[in-house]
Scaffold this active site. Structure first.
Site, mmCIF file in Angstrom:
data_model
loop_
_atom_site.group_PDB
_atom_site.id
_atom_site.type_symbol
_atom_site.label_atom_id
_atom_site.label_comp_id
_atom_site.label_asym_id
_atom_site.label_seq_id
_atom_site.Cartn_x
_atom_site.Cartn_y
_atom_site.Cartn_z
ATOM 1 N N ALA A 1 -4.206 17.732 10.442
ATOM 2 C CA ALA A 1 -4.610 17.893 11.831
ATOM 3 C C ALA A 1 -5.786 18.850 11.941
ATOM 4 O O ALA A 1 -5.825 19.892 11.289
ATOM 5 C CB ALA A 1 -3.428 18.427 12.627
ATOM 6 N N PHE B 1 11.363 15.198 11.285
ATOM 7 C CA PHE B 1 10.157 14.371 11.348
ATOM 8 C C PHE B 1 10.251 13.361 12.480
ATOM 9 O O PHE B 1 9.333 13.132 13.238
ATOM 10 C CB PHE B 1 10.140 13.552 10.059
ATOM 11 C CG PHE B 1 8.985 13.767 9.160
ATOM 12 C CD1 PHE B 1 8.512 15.037 8.887
ATOM 13 C CD2 PHE B 1 8.381 12.673 8.550
ATOM 14 C CE1 PHE B 1 7.468 15.211 8.018
ATOM 15 C CE2 PHE B 1 7.341 12.848 7.683
ATOM 16 C CZ PHE B 1 6.884 14.113 7.416
ATOM 17 N N SER C 1 0.854 -1.189 0.000
ATOM 18 C CA SER C 1 0.000 0.000 0.000
ATOM 19 C C SER C 1 0.885 1.233 0.000
ATOM 20 O O SER C 1 2.040 1.184 0.434
ATOM 21 C CB SER C 1 -0.961 -0.016 1.189
ATOM 22 O OG SER C 1 -0.280 -0.306 2.383
ATOM 23 N N ARG D 1 -6.217 9.219 15.818
ATOM 24 C CA ARG D 1 -6.559 10.330 16.695
ATOM 25 C C ARG D 1 -6.106 11.644 16.086
ATOM 26 O O ARG D 1 -6.805 12.642 16.114
ATOM 27 C CB ARG D 1 -5.878 10.143 18.061
ATOM 28 C CG ARG D 1 -6.273 11.219 19.043
ATOM 29 C CD ARG D 1 -5.317 11.288 20.210
ATOM 30 N NE ARG D 1 -3.999 11.757 19.801
ATOM 31 C CZ ARG D 1 -3.012 12.002 20.647
ATOM 32 N NH1 ARG D 1 -3.171 11.788 21.943
ATOM 33 N NH2 ARG D 1 -1.836 12.434 20.206
ATOM 34 N N GLY D 2 -4.874 11.678 15.526
ATOM 35 C CA GLY D 2 -4.287 12.925 15.062
ATOM 36 C C GLY D 2 -3.615 13.648 16.218
ATOM 37 O O GLY D 2 -3.557 13.131 17.338
ATOM 38 N N ASP D 3 -3.086 14.812 15.932
ATOM 39 C CA ASP D 3 -2.418 15.614 16.967
ATOM 40 C C ASP D 3 -3.068 16.982 17.015
ATOM 41 O O ASP D 3 -3.531 17.488 15.995
ATOM 42 C CB ASP D 3 -0.923 15.750 16.641
ATOM 43 C CG ASP D 3 -0.222 14.415 16.766
ATOM 44 O OD1 ASP D 3 -0.305 13.814 17.848
ATOM 45 O OD2 ASP D 3 0.362 13.965 15.761
ATOM 46 N N HIS E 1 3.732 -0.924 3.786
ATOM 47 C CA HIS E 1 2.980 0.317 3.543
ATOM 48 C C HIS E 1 4.014 1.437 3.394
ATOM 49 O O HIS E 1 4.759 1.718 4.333
ATOM 50 C CB HIS E 1 2.054 0.599 4.737
ATOM 51 C CG HIS E 1 1.266 1.867 4.628
ATOM 52 N ND1 HIS E 1 0.058 1.952 3.959
ATOM 53 C CD2 HIS E 1 1.496 3.120 5.114
ATOM 54 C CE1 HIS E 1 -0.419 3.186 4.045
ATOM 55 N NE2 HIS E 1 0.435 3.918 4.734
ATOM 56 N N GLN F 1 4.061 3.005 12.676
ATOM 57 C CA GLN F 1 4.925 4.157 12.456
ATOM 58 C C GLN F 1 6.202 3.620 11.817
ATOM 59 O O GLN F 1 6.549 2.452 12.004
ATOM 60 C CB GLN F 1 5.226 4.799 13.821
ATOM 61 C CG GLN F 1 6.076 6.038 13.748
ATOM 62 C CD GLN F 1 5.418 7.099 12.890
ATOM 63 O OE1 GLN F 1 5.531 7.051 11.674
ATOM 64 N NE2 GLN F 1 4.730 8.026 13.497
ATOM 65 N N GLU G 1 1.038 5.485 0.682
ATOM 66 C CA GLU G 1 0.370 6.616 1.337
ATOM 67 C C GLU G 1 0.778 7.932 0.675
ATOM 68 O O GLU G 1 1.949 8.151 0.370
ATOM 69 C CB GLU G 1 0.768 6.617 2.819
ATOM 70 C CG GLU G 1 0.116 7.724 3.612
ATOM 71 C CD GLU G 1 0.428 7.611 5.103
ATOM 72 O OE1 GLU G 1 0.282 6.522 5.692
ATOM 73 O OE2 GLU G 1 0.834 8.642 5.669
HETATM 74 P P1 FAD Z 1 -4.260 6.804 19.782
HETATM 75 O O1 FAD Z 1 -4.287 5.367 19.437
HETATM 76 O O2 FAD Z 1 -5.502 7.435 20.292
HETATM 77 O O3 FAD Z 1 -3.074 6.989 20.836
HETATM 78 C C1 FAD Z 1 -2.564 8.293 21.141
HETATM 79 C C2 FAD Z 1 -1.873 8.268 22.501
HETATM 80 O O4 FAD Z 1 -2.846 8.132 23.529
HETATM 81 C C3 FAD Z 1 -0.886 7.096 22.688
HETATM 82 O O5 FAD Z 1 0.182 7.580 23.477
HETATM 83 C C4 FAD Z 1 -1.717 6.065 23.462
HETATM 84 O O6 FAD Z 1 -0.915 5.219 24.258
HETATM 85 C C5 FAD Z 1 -2.590 6.978 24.313
HETATM 86 N N1 FAD Z 1 -3.911 6.397 24.639
HETATM 87 C C6 FAD Z 1 -4.747 5.756 23.810
HETATM 88 N N2 FAD Z 1 -5.875 5.405 24.448
HETATM 89 C C7 FAD Z 1 -5.751 5.855 25.716
HETATM 90 C C8 FAD Z 1 -6.584 5.808 26.881
HETATM 91 N N3 FAD Z 1 -7.784 5.225 26.836
HETATM 92 N N4 FAD Z 1 -6.124 6.373 28.032
HETATM 93 C C9 FAD Z 1 -4.898 6.985 28.071
HETATM 94 N N5 FAD Z 1 -4.075 7.057 27.004
HETATM 95 C C10 FAD Z 1 -4.493 6.508 25.841
HETATM 96 N N6 FAD Z 1 -1.905 12.040 11.801
HETATM 97 C C11 FAD Z 1 -2.750 12.894 11.167
HETATM 98 O O7 FAD Z 1 -3.047 13.987 11.685
HETATM 99 N N7 FAD Z 1 -3.281 12.576 9.936
HETATM 100 C C12 FAD Z 1 -3.018 11.397 9.323
HETATM 101 O O8 FAD Z 1 -3.519 11.145 8.227
HETATM 102 C C13 FAD Z 1 -2.130 10.470 9.978
HETATM 103 N N8 FAD Z 1 -1.859 9.252 9.432
HETATM 104 C C14 FAD Z 1 -1.078 8.355 10.128
HETATM 105 C C15 FAD Z 1 -0.875 7.080 9.589
HETATM 106 C C16 FAD Z 1 -0.093 6.144 10.282
HETATM 107 C C17 FAD Z 1 0.085 4.771 9.682
HETATM 108 C C18 FAD Z 1 0.507 6.490 11.525
HETATM 109 C C19 FAD Z 1 1.375 5.516 12.261
HETATM 110 C C20 FAD Z 1 0.303 7.755 12.059
HETATM 111 C C21 FAD Z 1 -0.498 8.694 11.379
HETATM 112 N N9 FAD Z 1 -0.758 9.963 11.904
HETATM 113 C C22 FAD Z 1 -1.603 10.844 11.248
HETATM 114 C C23 FAD Z 1 -0.133 10.389 13.181
HETATM 115 C C24 FAD Z 1 -1.050 10.095 14.387
HETATM 116 O O9 FAD Z 1 -2.242 10.838 14.294
HETATM 117 C C25 FAD Z 1 -0.263 10.501 15.639
HETATM 118 O O10 FAD Z 1 0.783 9.590 15.853
HETATM 119 C C26 FAD Z 1 -1.090 10.676 16.892
HETATM 120 O O11 FAD Z 1 -0.255 11.277 17.899
HETATM 121 C C27 FAD Z 1 -1.634 9.392 17.501
HETATM 122 O O12 FAD Z 1 -2.621 8.861 16.746
HETATM 123 P P2 FAD Z 1 -3.226 7.384 17.099
HETATM 124 O O13 FAD Z 1 -4.331 7.165 16.169
HETATM 125 O O14 FAD Z 1 -2.126 6.401 17.149
HETATM 126 O O15 FAD Z 1 -3.775 7.707 18.577
#
Ligand code: FAD
Length: 274
Positions: free
Chosen positions: A40, A205, A4, A96-98, A255, A165, A6
């Site tokens: 974001a 990055f 895949s 989740r995003g940042d 990917h 990641q 991206e």
């Molecule tokens: P989560 O899975 O929600 O985790 C975020 C943090 O919260 C982690 O530290 C986790 O341990 C913690 N956590 C989760 N659940 C809980 C809970 N219940 N209680 C306490 N802590 C918790 N970003 C973008 O903005 N746009 C994109 O298109 C994008 N694409 C991506 C694609 C890939 C393949 C990857 C690996 C990352 C991508 N990102 C993208 C970056 C990503 O949004 C960031 O890494 C973000 O900080 C975390 O997203 P997540 O979905 O992993 O979050």
């Protein structure tokens, strides 16, 4: 093995042309699907939809949008899910995003696990959902075990697979896969591969997203100075070797974070027997 690719959604005509050129070349690898990132706080919302439509309609690719919940309301995310359904999309990368600087509210959903739950509640089994995972541990996680259990929550909420990641250390990936299998997680964990085209950009990055560039690799890349051709050649060999190790060790696919460029990804795939 699945491949895949991206892309990020282009915003200007020049970027659109850049993506167009990259896609024309990358189609030769016959990707299983391609995905388009989501800025974001919804900052690329319309561009993501536009790019996904274009990749599907003009290029006939199975294009999946990334969807991040940070900063969004339930109503906004619901509308987007409905729009993707109407477009015939069957796959979403849920994140989740940042929180972008200057944005006050994190939105209605706090974590990607809540987004996965929400997508399932809204649309049942319509979408195949991919989520993110972090063999080198997410930078905000309190510790590695907490991060693993948060990852498991996303799978328990209904995700079908995960993309990692990027990393340059195959052992970290294998350890991560062993650890999640021990927790009973059975979904495919596809390694995210970052080709190295621009070392200083990669270093910036990596500091932000918590990916480690091994010292030996940073030192070797640094020693090439401005010799872009030497960096390309060396880094393609290194990343292709990483991919071979991952596949030999059971990774289900690759990917590629293409950054909308064809050559760095093609240079790696040309070095791998598929
Ligand atoms: P989560 O899975 O929600 O985790 C975020 C943090 O919260 C982690 O530290 C986790 O341990 C913690 N956590 C989760 N659940 C809980 C809970 N219940 N209680 C306490 N802590 C918790 N970003 C973008 O903005 N746009 C994109 O298109 C994008 N694409 C991506 C694609 C890939 C393949 C990857 C690996 C990352 C991508 N990102 C993208 C970056 C990503 O949004 C960031 O890494 C973000 O900080 C975390 O997203 P997540 O979905 O992993 O979050």
């Amino acid at each position: 093995m699945s491949i895949s690719l991206e892309f990020f959604p282009p915003k200007t005509d020049e970027q659109r042309q850049g993506l167009e050129n990259a896609v024309r070349q990358l189609k030769s690898v016959a990707p299983d699907y391609v995905s388009v990132t989501f800025g974001a706080g919804g900052s690329t919302l319309n561009y993501t939809v536009e790019a996904v439509r274009n990749l599907r309609e003009q290029h006939g690719l199975d294009a999946a949008p990334h969807l991040s919940c940070m900063g969004g309301s339930r109503a906004e995310i619901r509308a987007l899910i409905a729009e993707y359904r109407a477009l015939g999309i069957r796959r979403i990368v849920a994140l989740r995003g940042d929180l972008p600087s200057g944005m006050a509210s994190i939105g209605d959903l706090r974590y990607a696990s809540e987004l996965v739950e929400f997508i399932r509640a809204e649309s049942g089994e319509h979408f195949h959902i991919e989520v993110a995972c972090y063999p080198e541990v997410h930078p905000q996680a309190s510790d590695a075990l907490a991060d693993l259990s948060h990852f498991k929550r996303k799978i328990d909420a209904g995700a079908n697979g995960a993309i990692t990641q990027y990393f340059y250390n195959a052992d970290g990936y294998f350890r991560f896969v062993d650890a999640v299998r021990a927790l009973g997680v059975e979904v495919p964990i596809v390694p995210g591969i970052m080709p190295i085209a621009n070392f200083s950009q990669l270093r910036r990055f990596s500091e932000m997203c918590g990916a480690e560039i091994p010292r030996w690799l940073a030192k070797r890349l640094g020693a090439f100075g401005d010799d872009a051709a030497a960096i390309r050649e060396f880094s393609s060999d290194v990343v292709a070797e990483l991919c071979r190790k991952l596949l030999a060790g059971g990774a289900p696919g690759l990917h590629f974070y293409t950054l909308n460029r064809a050559r760095p990804t093609l240079a790696i795939l040309e070095r791998i027997e598929r």
